[in-house]
Write a protein that holds these residues in place. Structure first.
Motif, PDB file in Angstrom:
ATOM      1  N   LYS A  28       0.815  -1.217   0.000  1.00  0.00           N
ATOM      2  CA  LYS A  28       0.000   0.000   0.000  1.00  0.00           C
ATOM      3  C   LYS A  28       0.847   1.265   0.000  1.00  0.00           C
ATOM      4  O   LYS A  28       0.321   2.366   0.036  1.00  0.00           O
ATOM      5  CB  LYS A  28      -0.933   0.004   1.209  1.00  0.00           C
ATOM      6  N   GLY A  29       2.172   1.112   0.015  1.00  0.00           N
ATOM      7  CA  GLY A  29       3.068   2.259  -0.019  1.00  0.00           C
ATOM      8  C   GLY A  29       3.470   2.798   1.336  1.00  0.00           C
ATOM      9  O   GLY A  29       4.002   3.903   1.426  1.00  0.00           O
ATOM     10  N   TYR A  30       3.216   2.030   2.404  1.00  0.00           N
ATOM     11  CA  TYR A  30       3.559   2.467   3.754  1.00  0.00           C
ATOM     12  C   TYR A  30       4.845   1.821   4.251  1.00  0.00           C
ATOM     13  O   TYR A  30       5.138   0.669   3.936  1.00  0.00           O
ATOM     14  CB  TYR A  30       2.442   2.092   4.747  1.00  0.00           C
ATOM     15  N   ASN A  31       5.591   2.576   5.056  1.00  0.00           N
ATOM     16  CA  ASN A  31       6.706   2.027   5.831  1.00  0.00           C
ATOM     17  C   ASN A  31       6.133   1.749   7.213  1.00  0.00           C
ATOM     18  O   ASN A  31       5.759   2.674   7.929  1.00  0.00           O
ATOM     19  CB  ASN A  31       7.854   3.030   5.943  1.00  0.00           C
ATOM     20  N   GLU A  32       6.051   0.477   7.580  1.00  0.00           N
ATOM     21  CA  GLU A  32       5.415   0.113   8.843  1.00  0.00           C
ATOM     22  C   GLU A  32       6.356   0.259  10.031  1.00  0.00           C
ATOM     23  O   GLU A  32       7.496  -0.186   9.986  1.00  0.00           O
ATOM     24  CB  GLU A  32       4.881  -1.311   8.790  1.00  0.00           C
ATOM     25  N   VAL A  33       5.821   0.853  11.088  1.00  0.00           N
ATOM     26  CA  VAL A  33       6.528   0.999  12.360  1.00  0.00           C
ATOM     27  C   VAL A  33       6.082  -0.154  13.262  1.00  0.00           C
ATOM     28  O   VAL A  33       4.892  -0.469  13.336  1.00  0.00           O
ATOM     29  CB  VAL A  33       6.203   2.357  13.014  1.00  0.00           C
ATOM     30  N   HIS A  34       7.055  -0.782  13.929  1.00  0.00           N
ATOM     31  CA  HIS A  34       6.785  -1.930  14.802  1.00  0.00           C
ATOM     32  C   HIS A  34       7.377  -1.704  16.184  1.00  0.00           C
ATOM     33  O   HIS A  34       8.439  -1.097  16.323  1.00  0.00           O
ATOM     34  CB  HIS A  34       7.429  -3.203  14.231  1.00  0.00           C
ATOM     35  N   ASN A  35       6.706  -2.258  17.174  1.00  0.00           N
ATOM     36  CA  ASN A  35       7.224  -2.324  18.533  1.00  0.00           C
ATOM     37  C   ASN A  35       8.125  -3.552  18.572  1.00  0.00           C
ATOM     38  O   ASN A  35       7.648  -4.690  18.549  1.00  0.00           O
ATOM     39  CB  ASN A  35       6.066  -2.463  19.523  1.00  0.00           C
ATOM     40  N   GLU A  36       9.423  -3.331  18.588  1.00  0.00           N
ATOM     41  CA  GLU A  36      10.378  -4.435  18.527  1.00  0.00           C
ATOM     42  C   GLU A  36      10.282  -5.347  19.748  1.00  0.00           C
ATOM     43  O   GLU A  36      10.617  -6.519  19.695  1.00  0.00           O
ATOM     44  CB  GLU A  36      11.805  -3.881  18.390  1.00  0.00           C
ATOM     45  N   PHE A  54      10.226   4.951  22.663  1.00  0.00           N
ATOM     46  CA  PHE A  54       9.116   5.897  22.795  1.00  0.00           C
ATOM     47  C   PHE A  54       8.101   5.320  23.767  1.00  0.00           C
ATOM     48  O   PHE A  54       7.978   4.109  23.901  1.00  0.00           O
ATOM     49  CB  PHE A  54       8.452   6.152  21.433  1.00  0.00           C
ATOM     50  N   SER A  55       7.334   6.183  24.390  1.00  0.00           N
ATOM     51  CA  SER A  55       6.342   5.707  25.344  1.00  0.00           C
ATOM     52  C   SER A  55       5.091   5.159  24.665  1.00  0.00           C
ATOM     53  O   SER A  55       4.323   4.444  25.279  1.00  0.00           O
ATOM     54  CB  SER A  55       5.966   6.831  26.318  1.00  0.00           C
ATOM     55  N   ASN A  56       4.908   5.478  23.367  1.00  0.00           N
ATOM     56  CA  ASN A  56       3.750   4.949  22.644  1.00  0.00           C
ATOM     57  C   ASN A  56       4.005   4.956  21.144  1.00  0.00           C
ATOM     58  O   ASN A  56       4.925   5.610  20.652  1.00  0.00           O
ATOM     59  CB  ASN A  56       2.481   5.741  22.989  1.00  0.00           C
ATOM     60  N   GLU A  57       3.159   4.229  20.423  1.00  0.00           N
ATOM     61  CA  GLU A  57       3.338   4.069  18.977  1.00  0.00           C
ATOM     62  C   GLU A  57       3.057   5.335  18.191  1.00  0.00           C
ATOM     63  O   GLU A  57       3.637   5.564  17.125  1.00  0.00           O
ATOM     64  CB  GLU A  57       2.484   2.920  18.441  1.00  0.00           C
ATOM     65  N   ILE A  58       2.190   6.191  18.691  1.00  0.00           N
ATOM     66  CA  ILE A  58       1.890   7.433  17.985  1.00  0.00           C
ATOM     67  C   ILE A  58       3.129   8.323  17.931  1.00  0.00           C
ATOM     68  O   ILE A  58       3.441   8.900  16.886  1.00  0.00           O
ATOM     69  CB  ILE A  58       0.686   8.152  18.641  1.00  0.00           C
ATOM     70  N   ASP A  59       3.849   8.416  19.028  1.00  0.00           N
ATOM     71  CA  ASP A  59       5.089   9.198  19.050  1.00  0.00           C
ATOM     72  C   ASP A  59       6.142   8.590  18.128  1.00  0.00           C
ATOM     73  O   ASP A  59       6.885   9.310  17.460  1.00  0.00           O
ATOM     74  CB  ASP A  59       5.643   9.295  20.470  1.00  0.00           C
TER      75      ASP A  59
END
Length: 85
Positions: A28-36, A54-59
């Motif tokens: 879909k053209g996104y670079n996905e961010v993951h909680n490692e 980070f304290s949360n995924e939004i940040d």
């Protein structure tokens, strides 16, 4: 090989997980961010870039966008609050 999963203590006593971004865009053209620290859908190691703690995924997604990953999006599995696509 075990990957060392880093977490750092927050001021409130909780832990801040480490977030990574997939340097390859998805279909879909996104670079996905993951909680490692918690995600079971991580990209291959060579496709990851560390974003930091980070304290949360939004940040974490916001930071990824600021450093040039304008299509950053949260992983539906580990970052549902930041998942748009």
């Amino acid at each position: 090989n075990k990957i060392l999963k880093r977490t750092y203590l927050c001021r409130n006593g909780g832990y801040m997980p480490n977030y990574i971004i997939n340097v390859n865009e998805d279909e879909k053209g996104y670079n996905e961010v993951h909680n490692e620290t918690t995600c079971s859908h991580l990209p291959d190691t060579y496709n990851r870039k560390t974003l930091g703690n980070f304290s949360n995924e939004i940040d974490a997604v916001s930071y990824a966008k600021r450093i040039g990953y304008t299509n950053a999006d949260g992983c539906a599995h580990c970052c549902p609050l930041a998942h748009k696509g």
